[in-house]
Design an enzyme around this catalytic site. Structure first.
Site, PDB file in Angstrom:
ATOM      1  N   GLN A  10       0.833  -1.205   0.000  1.00 41.95           N
ATOM      2  CA  GLN A  10       0.000   0.000   0.000  1.00 41.95           C
ATOM      3  C   GLN A  10       0.867   1.254   0.000  1.00 41.95           C
ATOM      4  O   GLN A  10       1.922   1.295   0.642  1.00 41.95           O
ATOM      5  CB  GLN A  10      -0.901   0.013   1.229  1.00 41.95           C
ATOM      6  CG  GLN A  10      -2.050  -0.963   1.142  1.00 41.95           C
ATOM      7  CD  GLN A  10      -3.011  -0.833   2.313  1.00 41.95           C
ATOM      8  OE1 GLN A  10      -3.082  -1.703   3.150  1.00 41.95           O
ATOM      9  NE2 GLN A  10      -3.762   0.248   2.346  1.00 41.95           N
ATOM     10  N   SER A  91       5.078  -5.471   3.317  1.00 38.16           N
ATOM     11  CA  SER A  91       3.731  -5.538   3.892  1.00 38.16           C
ATOM     12  C   SER A  91       2.797  -6.331   2.983  1.00 38.16           C
ATOM     13  O   SER A  91       3.019  -7.523   2.755  1.00 38.16           O
ATOM     14  CB  SER A  91       3.222  -4.119   4.161  1.00 38.16           C
ATOM     15  OG  SER A  91       1.969  -4.134   4.816  1.00 38.16           O
ATOM     16  N   LEU A  92       1.767  -5.691   2.438  1.00 37.83           N
ATOM     17  CA  LEU A  92       0.843  -6.362   1.527  1.00 37.83           C
ATOM     18  C   LEU A  92       1.580  -7.034   0.376  1.00 37.83           C
ATOM     19  O   LEU A  92       1.152  -8.078  -0.128  1.00 37.83           O
ATOM     20  CB  LEU A  92      -0.161  -5.324   1.024  1.00 37.83           C
ATOM     21  CG  LEU A  92      -1.282  -5.682   0.049  1.00 37.83           C
ATOM     22  CD1 LEU A  92      -0.816  -5.674  -1.393  1.00 37.83           C
ATOM     23  CD2 LEU A  92      -1.938  -7.024   0.388  1.00 37.83           C
ATOM     24  N   HIS A 200       0.130  -2.433  10.875  1.00 37.79           N
ATOM     25  CA  HIS A 200       1.305  -2.985  11.560  1.00 37.79           C
ATOM     26  C   HIS A 200       1.505  -2.475  12.975  1.00 37.79           C
ATOM     27  O   HIS A 200       2.520  -2.769  13.597  1.00 37.79           O
ATOM     28  CB  HIS A 200       2.584  -2.794  10.721  1.00 37.79           C
ATOM     29  CG  HIS A 200       2.507  -3.468   9.386  1.00 37.79           C
ATOM     30  ND1 HIS A 200       2.570  -4.836   9.245  1.00 37.79           N
ATOM     31  CD2 HIS A 200       2.318  -2.971   8.141  1.00 37.79           C
ATOM     32  CE1 HIS A 200       2.445  -5.145   7.965  1.00 37.79           C
ATOM     33  NE2 HIS A 200       2.281  -4.031   7.280  1.00 37.79           N
ATOM     34  N   GLN A 249       2.499 -10.924  10.802  1.00 38.11           N
ATOM     35  CA  GLN A 249       2.969  -9.682  10.173  1.00 38.11           C
ATOM     36  C   GLN A 249       1.938  -8.561  10.218  1.00 38.11           C
ATOM     37  O   GLN A 249       2.279  -7.392  10.131  1.00 38.11           O
ATOM     38  CB  GLN A 249       3.429  -9.928   8.730  1.00 38.11           C
ATOM     39  CG  GLN A 249       2.365 -10.355   7.730  1.00 38.11           C
ATOM     40  CD  GLN A 249       2.076  -9.299   6.673  1.00 38.11           C
ATOM     41  OE1 GLN A 249       1.170  -8.504   6.848  1.00 38.11           O
ATOM     42  NE2 GLN A 249       2.806  -9.319   5.577  1.00 38.11           N
TER      43      GLN A 249
END
Length: 314
Positions: A10, A91-92, A200, A249
């Site tokens: 993102q 992340s994503l 997160h 995560q």
């Protein structure tokens, strides 16, 4: 080990992304059509036409960025691009990397990240959380500023993106206090980010708990390409362990700086960003400034042509 494909998350989305790649090869729109079948709405239309407010909604951003990364990966492979030695994601972007490594199927990944986005949004209703980027401070200074600003609420460093670039997230008021504390400590900038959830941070733990139930229903295979995670900056070769990591995560910081340094220490000299934009490419160049380090992004036909026919330029 020499090459690592890195998948953005993102923040790299934009209305009109991948337009030039889609004009060059139908594999892009075909991949988005697959995702649209899972989602029940036209994802390519959203990506192509917006509105930007809808694209930036977490539960839509996540399928869009996953699909963009996988579509770019498929085009790379269709054009004869070589398999990398390592895949990883921010992340994503970890989910795009897992599809590339054969850990999870694409349709499963689309469904998972939509659910992930929905759970994240439900965990922290709009307006309750905040997320901001802090520029120009050492990591430990940002961590200390967050500790000072918390005042019984949650605010913490959640993305260690590169030296001098840290993202903080938590309760909106605590994030605002932490931004002021960072500025007082000499930050060059502290700016709110256009994301609807404090990703997160510890506020995501309820979402992580519920996401674990969704993950349990999906088959995870052992990766066919070495897979490294920014959760712990290590390689993971077991599908079941990766499933557990994908739950963890969601409420754990992204240790991107440490991951890139660990990969370089393991022998990676070539980073290729697979997806829209150059966010990770810019970060990687700032993390280690070495003449033997090559960083590039597959964001348009020209950049894919250049990567397929390297001239040795960094």
């Amino acid at each position: 080990m020499s090459s690592a494909f890195v998948f953005p998350g993102q923040g790299s989305q934009s209305v009109g992304m991948l337009a030039s790649l889609a004009a060059a090869d139908p594999v892009i729109t075909d991949t988005f059509a697959e995702a649209s079948t899972v989602l029940g709405y036209d994802l390519w239309q959203l990506v192509s036409q917006g509105p930007v407010e809808d694209l930036n909604a977490t539960e839509r951003t996540q399928p869009a960025m996953l699909t963009a990364g996988v579509a770019t990966w498929r085009l790379w492979r269709k054009r004869g691009g070589a398999l990398p030695d390592v895949v990883c994601g921010h992340s994503l972007g970890e989910f795009s990397a897992l599809v590339a490594a054969g850990v999870i199927g694409f349709a499963d990944a689309v469904s998972l990240v939509r659910q992930r986005g929905e759970l994240m949004q439900q965990a922290v209703p709009a307006g309750v959380g905040g997320i901001a980027a802090v520029l120009g401070l050492d990591d430990e200074v940002v961590v200390a500023a967050c500790a000072e600003a918390a005042a019984g609420e949650v605010v913490q460093a959640v993305n260690f993106n590169s030296p001098g670039q840290v993202v903080i997230a938590g309760h909106a008021a605590a994030v605002a206090r932490a931004m002021d504390a960072c500025k007082a400590r000499g930050a060059k900038r502290a700016v709110l980010l256009p994301m609807s959830v404090p990703a997160h941070s510890a506020l995501m733990q309820p979402a992580a708990d519920r996401f674990g139930e969704r993950l349990a229903a999906v088959a995870f295979s052992d990766p066919s390409i070495a897979y490294w995670s920014p959760v712990d900056c290590q390689a993971h070769a077991d599908g079941a362990a990766i499933r557990a990591l994908m739950q963890k995560q969601l409420a754990s910081p992204v240790q991107w700086t440490s991951l890139v340094r660990a990969l370089i220490a393991a022998g990676v000299t070539h980073f290729v960003e697979c997806g829209p934009g150059k966010v990770l490419t810019s970060l990687n160049r700032r993390i280690e400034k070495r003449p033997d380090l090559r960083c590039e992004a597959l964001e348009d036909p020209a950049s894919i042509d250049a990567a397929l026919n390297p001239t040795g330029a960094a």
